[in-house]
Write a protein that holds these residues in place. Structure first.
Motif, PDB file in Angstrom:
ATOM      1  N   ALA A  84      38.252  51.097  43.413  1.00 36.44           N
ATOM      2  CA  ALA A  84      39.236  52.231  43.660  1.00 36.44           C
ATOM      3  C   ALA A  84      40.363  51.849  42.665  1.00 36.44           C
ATOM      4  N   TYR A  85      40.718  50.585  42.681  1.00 38.77           N
ATOM      5  CA  TYR A  85      42.074  50.207  42.059  1.00 38.77           C
ATOM      6  C   TYR A  85      42.029  50.077  40.558  1.00 38.77           C
ATOM      7  N   GLN A  86      40.758  49.655  40.195  1.00 37.96           N
ATOM      8  CA  GLN A  86      40.452  49.369  38.899  1.00 37.96           C
ATOM      9  C   GLN A  86      40.309  50.764  38.367  1.00 37.96           C
ATOM     10  N   TYR A  87      39.550  51.734  38.619  1.00 42.25           N
ATOM     11  CA  TYR A  87      39.686  53.256  38.294  1.00 42.25           C
ATOM     12  C   TYR A  87      40.908  53.860  38.229  1.00 42.25           C
ATOM     13  N   LEU A 131      53.488  52.213  42.327  1.00 42.87           N
ATOM     14  CA  LEU A 131      53.197  53.283  41.200  1.00 42.87           C
ATOM     15  C   LEU A 131      52.208  54.256  41.851  1.00 42.87           C
ATOM     16  N   VAL A 132      52.720  55.404  41.600  1.00 47.54           N
ATOM     17  CA  VAL A 132      51.966  56.708  42.035  1.00 47.54           C
ATOM     18  C   VAL A 132      51.096  57.506  41.006  1.00 47.54           C
ATOM     19  N   ILE A 146      46.694  62.368  45.572  1.00 49.94           N
ATOM     20  CA  ILE A 146      47.860  61.661  45.225  1.00 49.94           C
ATOM     21  C   ILE A 146      47.568  59.997  45.785  1.00 49.94           C
ATOM     22  N   VAL A 147      47.736  59.259  44.598  1.00 53.13           N
ATOM     23  CA  VAL A 147      47.355  57.824  44.991  1.00 53.13           C
ATOM     24  C   VAL A 147      48.485  56.841  44.847  1.00 53.13           C
ATOM     25  N   VAL A 148      48.637  56.108  45.651  1.00 53.66           N
ATOM     26  CA  VAL A 148      49.580  55.065  45.670  1.00 53.66           C
ATOM     27  C   VAL A 148      48.926  53.670  45.165  1.00 53.66           C
ATOM     28  N   LEU A 149      49.637  53.154  44.258  1.00 52.68           N
ATOM     29  CA  LEU A 149      49.054  51.717  43.740  1.00 52.68           C
ATOM     30  C   LEU A 149      50.077  50.622  43.852  1.00 52.68           C
ATOM     31  N   ASN A 150      49.724  49.791  44.635  1.00 52.71           N
ATOM     32  CA  ASN A 150      50.797  48.769  45.054  1.00 52.71           C
ATOM     33  C   ASN A 150      50.420  47.415  44.987  1.00 52.71           C
ATOM     34  N   GLY A 151      50.692  46.363  43.917  1.00 58.29           N
ATOM     35  CA  GLY A 151      50.228  45.173  43.747  1.00 58.29           C
ATOM     36  C   GLY A 151      51.222  43.991  44.388  1.00 58.29           C
ATOM     37  N   SER A 204      46.116  46.846  46.001  1.00 63.25           N
ATOM     38  CA  SER A 204      46.172  47.828  46.993  1.00 63.25           C
ATOM     39  C   SER A 204      46.378  49.061  46.615  1.00 63.25           C
ATOM     40  N   VAL A 205      45.332  50.077  47.032  1.00 64.14           N
ATOM     41  CA  VAL A 205      45.313  51.498  46.689  1.00 64.14           C
ATOM     42  C   VAL A 205      45.018  52.365  47.903  1.00 64.14           C
ATOM     43  N   ALA A 206      45.927  53.446  47.953  1.00 62.97           N
ATOM     44  CA  ALA A 206      45.596  54.425  48.945  1.00 62.97           C
ATOM     45  C   ALA A 206      45.525  55.980  48.523  1.00 62.97           C
ATOM     46  N   PHE A 207      44.470  56.532  48.879  1.00 66.07           N
ATOM     47  CA  PHE A 207      44.378  57.882  48.337  1.00 66.07           C
ATOM     48  C   PHE A 207      44.707  59.102  49.318  1.00 66.07           C
ATOM     49  N   PHE A 208      45.448  60.199  48.928  1.00 66.10           N
ATOM     50  CA  PHE A 208      45.707  61.058  49.833  1.00 66.10           C
ATOM     51  C   PHE A 208      45.494  62.585  49.407  1.00 66.10           C
ATOM     52  N   PRO A 209      45.101  63.362  49.864  1.00 63.47           N
ATOM     53  CA  PRO A 209      44.722  64.613  49.730  1.00 63.47           C
ATOM     54  C   PRO A 209      46.234  65.180  49.020  1.00 63.47           C
TER      55      PRO A 209
END
Length: 320
Positions: free
Chosen positions: A99-102, A125-126, A148-153, A159-164
């Motif tokens: 997911a993070y790499q995508y 980063l969002v 809406i995706v939150v990427l946090n390294g 770390s990646v979190a997907f939200f509708p």
């Protein structure tokens, strides 16, 4: 991780780094190893790998690849891919790493140089992944069919979190849906759950007497916390003026044939990121006149993901 899982869920970033390093030495051998490494992947993850590899490729490697028939084909394919809308993901991903790499591959290909650098530095980063949807959907109340995706390294890379989410305006705020003598100004807006005249949003960019709905144009923006929030909750606002697309013909879509569709002057910084109505209720409402919205029942998790008083690049991408 088992051998079988390694084949279908490899470390694409490492594969891309190896390919980029070896292509300058022996382009043909590098390409053979590259194709072997991607053989078990489905199409979206193969595209991910190609985006990661292109982002890492230095000029000596590009020159070496271009000097071979198969390498020049790959470079042309990568150039063509940048002109196409990427395929949106089917959730869930096989792994958090996938997911993070995508998402990272899209930021590196479509985001600004500053956003790509921020990602490599492990900064928050969002990412917005938009699926084109008519403003008239759901009786003009909008739809949470984007991501809406939150990427946090930071300290825990990957770390990646997907939200509708929703990245387009809803017709309930459209001038064309305003009622006159009990009917909408534009017959195509019949059945839209129009709010009220004082909430009409948009700008009349083509001088036809009707305000045109706008959506944030795909690109990179920098957001910070909005000090006074919005709609009684925390919200986020761009630090610089934004650019929007306008639906000037009123068909509910943002298309190339909309006259005077690009508006870089009138919207200012008013396309926020904020909460919308819940998505677990019988009647869903995104509360969006053009802002990026996340359902209120997911918004607490989104706020936890971005943290307190954050600042971040927001990369918005039109997908398919």
């Amino acid at each position: 991780m088992s051998l079988a899982q390694t084949l279908i869920d490899p470390d694409l970033d490492q594969l891309a780094a190896t390919f980029a390093a070896s292509a300058a030495q022996d382009a043909s051998a590098a390409l053979r190893a590259w194709e072997d490494g991607l053989a078990q992947l489905d199409a979206p993850m193969r595209e991910t790998a190609h985006r990661l590899a292109e982002a890492r490729l230095a000029w000596p490697a590009r020159l070496a690849l271009n000097a071979t028939p198969e390498g020049s084909v790959v470079l042309r394919q990568w150039a063509a891919d940048r002109q196409q809308r990427p395929a949106l993901p089917r959730l869930p991903f096989l792994s958090q790493r996938a997911a993070y790499q995508y998402c990272a591959s899209l930021v590196q290909q479509r985001g600004s140089r500053q956003a790509a650098n921020a990602l490599r530095q492990g900064r928050l980063l969002v990412l917005g992944l938009r699926r084109d949807t008519s403003t008239l959907v759901n009786k003009g109340r909008g739809s949470y069919d984007d991501h809406i995706v939150v990427l946090n390294g930071w300290q825990r890379r990957g770390s990646v979190a997907f939200f509708p989410g929703n990245t387009e305006p809803s017709a309930q705020y459209a001038h064309r849906a305003q009622l006159k003598a009990g009917k909408p100004i534009d017959d195509r807006y019949k059945g839209v759950a129009f709010k009220k005249a004082s909430l009409v949003a948009g700008e009349d960019v083509n001088a036809d007497g009707l305000k045109d709905a706008g959506r944030l144009r795909a690109g990179t923006y920098f957001f910070k916390e909005k000090p006074d929030g919005f709609l009684d909750a925390r919200a986020f606002r761009s630090t610089e003026n934004q650019t929007v697309e306008r639906d000037t013909d009123g068909d509910g879509r943002f298309l190339l044939n909309d006259a005077a569709r690009i508006d870089s002057k009138l919207v200012g910084r008013t396309m926020y990121i904020h909460w919308g109505g819940a998505d677990n209720v019988p009647v869903v409402n995104t509360w969006s006149a053009g802002c990026q919205t996340i359902p209120r029942n997911h918004y607490g998790s989104f706020l936890s993901a971005v943290g307190r008083n954050p600042s971040f690049f927001y990369v918005l991408i039109d997908g398919q």
